[in-house]
Scaffold this active site. Structure first.
Site, PDB file in Angstrom:
ATOM      1  N   GLY A  21       0.840  -1.278  -0.008  1.00  7.24           N
ATOM      2  CA  GLY A  21       0.117  -0.118   0.138  1.00  7.24           C
ATOM      3  C   GLY A  21       0.751   1.390  -0.055  1.00  7.24           C
ATOM      4  O   GLY A  21       0.528   2.043   0.577  1.00  7.24           O
ATOM      5  N   ALA A  22       1.825   1.162  -0.853  1.00  4.71           N
ATOM      6  CA  ALA A  22       2.842   2.296  -0.679  1.00  4.71           C
ATOM      7  C   ALA A  22       2.334   3.647  -1.480  1.00  4.71           C
ATOM      8  O   ALA A  22       3.157   4.672  -1.453  1.00  4.71           O
ATOM      9  CB  ALA A  22       4.424   1.805  -1.212  1.00  4.71           C
ATOM     10  N   ASN A  23       1.367   3.453  -2.111  1.00  2.59           N
ATOM     11  CA  ASN A  23       1.056   4.482  -3.194  1.00  2.59           C
ATOM     12  C   ASN A  23       0.149   5.588  -2.313  1.00  2.59           C
ATOM     13  O   ASN A  23      -0.226   6.592  -2.916  1.00  2.59           O
ATOM     14  CB  ASN A  23       0.261   4.089  -4.360  1.00  2.59           C
ATOM     15  CG  ASN A  23      -1.138   3.354  -3.821  1.00  2.59           C
ATOM     16  OD1 ASN A  23      -0.821   2.288  -3.199  1.00  2.59           O
ATOM     17  ND2 ASN A  23      -2.225   4.073  -4.090  1.00  2.59           N
TER      18      ASN A  23
ATOM     19  N   GLY B 257      -1.527   7.504   1.580  1.00  2.00           N
ATOM     20  CA  GLY B 257      -1.428   7.524   3.051  1.00  2.00           C
ATOM     21  C   GLY B 257      -0.153   7.294   3.950  1.00  2.00           C
ATOM     22  O   GLY B 257       0.810   7.768   3.442  1.00  2.00           O
TER      23      GLY B 257
ATOM     24  N   GLY C 213       1.617   4.282   3.801  1.00  2.00           N
ATOM     25  CA  GLY C 213       2.597   3.387   2.981  1.00  2.00           C
ATOM     26  C   GLY C 213       3.279   4.458   2.102  1.00  2.00           C
ATOM     27  O   GLY C 213       4.427   4.298   1.956  1.00  2.00           O
TER      28      GLY C 213
ATOM     29  N   SER D 144      -4.604  -1.587  14.120  1.00  2.60           N
ATOM     30  CA  SER D 144      -5.282  -0.352  14.402  1.00  2.60           C
ATOM     31  C   SER D 144      -5.938  -0.460  15.754  1.00  2.60           C
ATOM     32  O   SER D 144      -6.314  -1.574  16.301  1.00  2.60           O
ATOM     33  CB  SER D 144      -6.749  -0.424  13.488  1.00  2.60           C
ATOM     34  OG  SER D 144      -7.704   0.551  13.875  1.00  2.60           O
TER      35      SER D 144
ATOM     36  N   TYR E 244     -13.643  -5.067  10.110  1.00  5.86           N
ATOM     37  CA  TYR E 244     -12.656  -4.582  10.093  1.00  5.86           C
ATOM     38  C   TYR E 244     -11.960  -4.755  11.531  1.00  5.86           C
ATOM     39  O   TYR E 244     -10.794  -5.042  11.462  1.00  5.86           O
ATOM     40  CB  TYR E 244     -12.754  -2.905  10.126  1.00  5.86           C
ATOM     41  CG  TYR E 244     -11.509  -2.123   9.928  1.00  5.86           C
ATOM     42  CD1 TYR E 244     -10.648  -2.245   9.068  1.00  5.86           C
ATOM     43  CD2 TYR E 244     -11.335  -1.225  10.849  1.00  5.86           C
ATOM     44  CE1 TYR E 244      -9.398  -1.481   9.033  1.00  5.86           C
ATOM     45  CE2 TYR E 244     -10.332  -0.194  11.025  1.00  5.86           C
ATOM     46  CZ  TYR E 244      -9.247  -0.561  10.193  1.00  5.86           C
ATOM     47  OH  TYR E 244      -8.123   0.117  10.016  1.00  5.86           O
TER      48      TYR E 244
HETATM   49  N1  NAP Z   1      -5.497   6.288   8.799  1.00 13.69           N
HETATM   50  C1  NAP Z   1      -5.879   5.819  10.004  1.00 13.69           C
HETATM   51  O1  NAP Z   1      -6.518   6.643  10.894  1.00 13.69           O
HETATM   52  C2  NAP Z   1      -5.663   4.335  10.372  1.00 13.69           C
HETATM   53  C3  NAP Z   1      -6.023   4.085  11.783  1.00 13.69           C
HETATM   54  C4  NAP Z   1      -5.712   2.615  11.984  1.00 13.69           C
HETATM   55  C5  NAP Z   1      -5.080   1.868  11.389  1.00 13.69           C
HETATM   56  N2  NAP Z   1      -4.737   2.183   9.935  1.00 13.69           N
HETATM   57  C6  NAP Z   1      -4.060   1.081   9.019  1.00 13.69           C
HETATM   58  O2  NAP Z   1      -3.044   1.740   8.352  1.00 13.69           O
HETATM   59  C7  NAP Z   1      -2.999   1.095   7.185  1.00 13.69           C
HETATM   60  C8  NAP Z   1      -2.732   2.071   5.797  1.00 13.69           C
HETATM   61  O3  NAP Z   1      -4.063   2.745   5.801  1.00 13.69           O
HETATM   62  P1  NAP Z   1      -3.860   4.264   5.284  1.00 13.69           P
HETATM   63  O4  NAP Z   1      -4.682   4.813   6.300  1.00 13.69           O
HETATM   64  O5  NAP Z   1      -2.729   4.775   4.901  1.00 13.69           O
HETATM   65  O6  NAP Z   1      -5.294   4.212   4.207  1.00 13.69           O
HETATM   66  P2  NAP Z   1      -5.092   4.461   2.434  1.00 13.69           P
HETATM   67  O7  NAP Z   1      -4.506   6.028   2.282  1.00 13.69           O
HETATM   68  O8  NAP Z   1      -6.544   4.130   2.050  1.00 13.69           O
HETATM   69  O9  NAP Z   1      -4.064   3.311   2.100  1.00 13.69           O
HETATM   70  C9  NAP Z   1      -4.266   2.102   2.073  1.00 13.69           C
HETATM   71  C10 NAP Z   1      -3.321   1.335   1.100  1.00 13.69           C
HETATM   72  O10 NAP Z   1      -3.795   0.044   0.982  1.00 13.69           O
HETATM   73  C11 NAP Z   1      -3.802  -0.377  -0.459  1.00 13.69           C
HETATM   74  N3  NAP Z   1      -4.663  -1.556  -0.689  1.00 13.69           N
HETATM   75  C12 NAP Z   1      -6.097  -1.515  -0.447  1.00 13.69           C
HETATM   76  N4  NAP Z   1      -6.395  -2.633  -0.804  1.00 13.69           N
HETATM   77  C13 NAP Z   1      -5.177  -3.542  -1.424  1.00 13.69           C
HETATM   78  C14 NAP Z   1      -4.939  -4.842  -2.055  1.00 13.69           C
HETATM   79  N5  NAP Z   1      -5.950  -5.382  -2.291  1.00 13.69           N
HETATM   80  N6  NAP Z   1      -3.732  -5.132  -2.388  1.00 13.69           N
HETATM   81  C15 NAP Z   1      -2.712  -4.189  -2.060  1.00 13.69           C
HETATM   82  N7  NAP Z   1      -2.848  -3.084  -1.805  1.00 13.69           N
HETATM   83  C16 NAP Z   1      -3.979  -2.611  -1.052  1.00 13.69           C
HETATM   84  C17 NAP Z   1      -4.475   0.934  -1.191  1.00 13.69           C
HETATM   85  O11 NAP Z   1      -4.434   0.886  -2.406  1.00 13.69           O
HETATM   86  P3  NAP Z   1      -5.004   1.668  -3.332  1.00 13.69           P
HETATM   87  O12 NAP Z   1      -4.859   3.258  -3.233  1.00 13.69           O
HETATM   88  O13 NAP Z   1      -4.793   1.057  -4.661  1.00 13.69           O
HETATM   89  O14 NAP Z   1      -6.497   1.466  -3.068  1.00 13.69           O
HETATM   90  C18 NAP Z   1      -3.506   1.903  -0.430  1.00 13.69           C
HETATM   91  O15 NAP Z   1      -2.359   2.121  -1.027  1.00 13.69           O
HETATM   92  C19 NAP Z   1      -4.297   0.065   6.871  1.00 13.69           C
HETATM   93  O16 NAP Z   1      -3.789  -1.341   7.260  1.00 13.69           O
HETATM   94  C20 NAP Z   1      -5.181   0.561   8.034  1.00 13.69           C
HETATM   95  O17 NAP Z   1      -6.022  -0.364   8.644  1.00 13.69           O
HETATM   96  C21 NAP Z   1      -4.939   3.344   9.564  1.00 13.69           C
END
Ligand code: NAP
Length: 324
Positions: free
Chosen positions: A21-23, A25, A27, A157, A182
């Site tokens: 998910g490097a693209n 948030g 990542g 999370s 979730y």
């Molecule tokens: N943000 C928060 O407040 C928060 C809080 C607690 C935990 N987290 C955890 O942090 C992690 C990163 O989330 P984020 O907040 O950075 O959200 P984000 O910006 O939506 O990034 C999520 C990443 O996961 C990728 N992804 C989704 N489905 C995938 C798949 N089938 N195969 C490969 N990659 C996939 C997305 O790709 P696309 O761009 O192509 O969709 C995107 O790159 C998650 O595990 C989330 O549960 C976040």
């Protein structure tokens, strides 16, 4: 612990870091920080197009080039074949992986299934990463790592506290609650991370802590607190309710911390002096914001019997066996 920031990360020249998910948030932010310190980052993303655009943005922000290198690769965690192909590609092109960040995720989406028939949140957030880690095990073991061990960092999370394991229906076929699913997927992240460390410990210790007689891998869990990313917006989009998107955007703007801070627990888990089996989280208000600290997740996440059952289920479901 004095407040830790990414400025304290060591140089990572010659190291290889894999970020799922490097693209987007966290990542994306993590990739930027690792590459700025000289690491080669394999950007494991489901969309090569979005990943290329993200890599371009990181390079442009760095003045045209990063210190390390950005290696965009397709890895769709909703497909065990894609995970296997990604791992095979890395094995062909790299001798070792120093850090694996199991970061990608989806949150509270309507029920759907992965290519292999797993409920998507459980399939992507947990099973995809279980399969990926197992397939990269030899590359991780071959690495010098950071502080003597390769690191497997698994992003959970605070929502793990809402998770409950139901081994009679892990695939959510009898009933489905998108937030419950979730929570369970994030609880599964922790059960996996701690069980991995226990299994590594049972082999006789790590390279760093023992006499080079165990696997040189450390498993560390983390969570980012509430961070303003695309995660919440995607939840809203998938709900089909336009008002939810407005609400999520407003909540993110008011309550969410910047990804530069939210990513710190992952960076700390990957590069700081931290024990295997640790849980790194924001040290500020309700552990939802602030700089990283080592804390404790809920009791259910340390349940050894659930962890063992989940490991067995995951091995069978993915067909990926660990040498542990
Ligand atoms: N943000 C928060 O407040 C928060 C809080 C607690 C935990 N987290 C955890 O942090 C992690 C990163 O989330 P984020 O907040 O950075 O959200 P984000 O910006 O939506 O990034 C999520 C990443 O996961 C990728 N992804 C989704 N489905 C995938 C798949 N089938 N195969 C490969 N990659 C996939 C997305 O790709 P696309 O761009 O192509 O969709 C995107 O790159 C998650 O595990 C989330 O549960 C976040």
């Amino acid at each position: 612990m004095a407040e830790w920031t990414a400025d304290e990360m060591p140089r990572l020249d010659g190291k290889t870091v894999v970020v799922t998910g490097a693209n987007s948030g966290l990542g994306f932010e993590g990739t930027r920080e690792f590459a700025a310190r000289g690491a080669t980052v394999a950007m494991a993303c489901r969309s090569v197009e979005r990943a290329e655009a993200a890599a371009e943005e990181i390079r442009a922000d760095a003045g045209g080039a990063v210190d390390g290198a950005l290696d965009v690769r397709e890895c769709d965690l909703a497909s065990l074949d894609s995970v296997a192909a990604f791992a095979e590609g890395l094995e062909a092109d790299y001798d070792a992986v120093d850090v694996l960040c199991n970061n990608a995720g989806v949150m509270a989406i309507p029920r759907s299934e992965t290519e292999d028939g797993f409920e998507t949140q459980f399939g992507v957030n947990h099973l995809g990463h279980f399969a990926l880690t197992g397939r990269l095990f030899d590359l991780l073991d071959a690495a010098e790592g950071i502080g003597g061990d390769a690191r497997v960092v698994t992003q959970s999370s605070g929502a793990h506290e809402q998770g409950e394991m139901d081994f009679a229906d892990l695939n959510w076929e009898r009933s489905y609650g998108k937030w419950k699913a979730y929570g369970r997927s994030k609880l599964a992240n922790l059960l996996f991370a701690y069980e991995l460390q226990r299994r590594l410990d049972a082999t006789g210790g790590s390279k760093a802590s023992d006499e080079d007689n165990g696997f040189g891998i450390r498993s560390v869990a983390c969570h980012p607190g509430y961070t303003d990313t695309n995660l919440q917006l995607r939840t809203a989009e998938e709900s089909g309710n336009p008002l939810m998107k407005v609400g999520m955007k407003a909540a993110n703007a008011v309550l969410g911390q910047d990804p530069e801070i939210g990513v710190e627990p992952m960076l700390y888990a990957a590069t700081a002096d931290v024990d295997g089996g640790a849980y790194v989280e924001p040290g500020g208000l309700m552990n939802m914001r602030g700089h990283p600290t080592v804390g404790r997740s809920n009791d259910a996440s340390y349940d050894r019997e659930d962890a063992r059952k989940l490991w067995e289920y995951s091995t069978e479901a993915t067909g990926v066996e660990y040498p542990l």
